[in-house]
Scaffold this motif. Structure first.
Motif, PDB file in Angstrom:
ATOM      1  N   PRO A  21       3.455  -2.694  -1.680  1.00  0.00           N
ATOM      2  CA  PRO A  21       2.701  -2.254  -2.745  1.00  0.00           C
ATOM      3  C   PRO A  21       2.009  -0.802  -2.489  1.00  0.00           C
ATOM      4  CG  PRO A  21       1.384  -3.900  -1.467  1.00  0.00           C
ATOM      5  CD  PRO A  21       2.856  -3.571  -0.703  1.00  0.00           C
ATOM      6  N   ARG A  22       2.708   0.008  -2.524  1.00  0.00           N
ATOM      7  CA  ARG A  22       2.352   1.526  -2.152  1.00  0.00           C
ATOM      8  C   ARG A  22       2.898   2.437  -3.184  1.00  0.00           C
ATOM      9  NH1 ARG A  22       6.426   2.556   2.853  1.00  0.00           N
ATOM     10  NH2 ARG A  22       8.409   2.877   1.596  1.00  0.00           N
ATOM     11  N   ARG A 109       4.294   7.403  -5.446  1.00  0.00           N
ATOM     12  CA  ARG A 109       4.398   6.631  -4.532  1.00  0.00           C
ATOM     13  C   ARG A 109       4.126   7.132  -3.115  1.00  0.00           C
ATOM     14  NH1 ARG A 109       8.297   9.253  -7.074  1.00  0.00           N
ATOM     15  NH2 ARG A 109      10.123  10.116  -5.924  1.00  0.00           N
ATOM     16  N   ALA A 110       3.681   6.337  -2.295  1.00  0.00           N
ATOM     17  CA  ALA A 110       3.361   6.614  -0.645  1.00  0.00           C
ATOM     18  C   ALA A 110       4.837   6.658  -0.027  1.00  0.00           C
ATOM     19  CB  ALA A 110       2.478   5.932  -0.071  1.00  0.00           C
ATOM     20  N   LEU A 111       4.757   7.688   0.738  1.00  0.00           N
ATOM     21  CA  LEU A 111       6.105   7.831   1.615  1.00  0.00           C
ATOM     22  C   LEU A 111       6.221   6.681   2.696  1.00  0.00           C
ATOM     23  CD1 LEU A 111       7.242  11.172   1.052  1.00  0.00           C
ATOM     24  CD2 LEU A 111       7.892   9.283  -0.325  1.00  0.00           C
ATOM     25  N   ILE A 112       4.945   6.498   3.332  1.00  0.00           N
ATOM     26  CA  ILE A 112       4.778   5.750   4.445  1.00  0.00           C
ATOM     27  C   ILE A 112       3.770   4.751   4.416  1.00  0.00           C
ATOM     28  CG2 ILE A 112       5.646   7.515   6.091  1.00  0.00           C
ATOM     29  CD1 ILE A 112       2.865   8.001   6.878  1.00  0.00           C
ATOM     30  N   PHE A 117      -3.883   1.453  -0.778  1.00  0.00           N
ATOM     31  CA  PHE A 117      -5.266   1.342  -1.347  1.00  0.00           C
ATOM     32  C   PHE A 117      -5.573   1.736  -2.651  1.00  0.00           C
ATOM     33  CE2 PHE A 117      -4.849   1.709   3.449  1.00  0.00           C
ATOM     34  CZ  PHE A 117      -5.425   0.398   3.635  1.00  0.00           C
ATOM     35  N   GLY A 118      -4.765   1.532  -3.659  1.00  0.00           N
ATOM     36  CA  GLY A 118      -4.926   1.983  -5.020  1.00  0.00           C
ATOM     37  C   GLY A 118      -4.749   3.647  -5.132  1.00  0.00           C
TER      38      GLY A 118
END
Length: 138
Positions: A21-22, A109-112, A117-118
């Motif tokens: 969920p990132r 999107r976060a890559l790692i 955290f929203g």
């Protein structure tokens, strides 16, 4: 999306986000896609190029944000976190929403990491709110 295709234009209709969920996905009303979006975006009375230029200006006003790729109606950005310098990717595409109308598809999107955290949701919501406010001011 496979790492090999990361430099290629993103196909929002076949996008497969990670299980973690990132990420946050916003797609235009009525746009058919394999991935379920977190929200739907409304059309705005701007041509596709103008809508993308407006959103681009809003995004680039954010700190630590830079353009990675521009191709046609699609834009890819990177934004680094303030403390640790983690990189998030944001892909935006201006899509036709009818005569003289455009709507945005946004995949942030976060890559790692496992959880973001929203951060991606907050970024997309903040930028979309500013985008719709700018569109009404025209």
């Amino acid at each position: 999306m496979s790492p090999a295709a990361e430099g290629c234009p993103l196909d929002f209709s076949t996008l497969t986000p990670p299980r973690q969920p990132r990420w946050y996905l916003a797609l235009p009303e009525g746009f058919e896609a394999g991935a379920e979006p977190h929200e739907r975006t409304a059309g705005i009375a701007l041509a596709q190029a103008d809508a993308l230029a407006c959103f681009k200006a809003i995004a680039l006003d954010a700190p630590r944000t830079r353009i990675v790729r521009e191709a046609g109606a699609q834009l890819e950005l990177e934004q680094k976190s303030a403390v640790f310098g983690f990189t998030d990717k944001i892909t935006i595409e201006a899509m036709d929403a009818g005569p003289g109308m455009a709507a945005l598809a946004i995949y942030s999107r976060a890559l790692i990491g496992y959880y973001d955290f929203g951060v991606n949701r907050k970024r997309v919501r903040r930028w979309l709110d500013a985008f719709y406010a700018a569109g009404k001011a025209k």
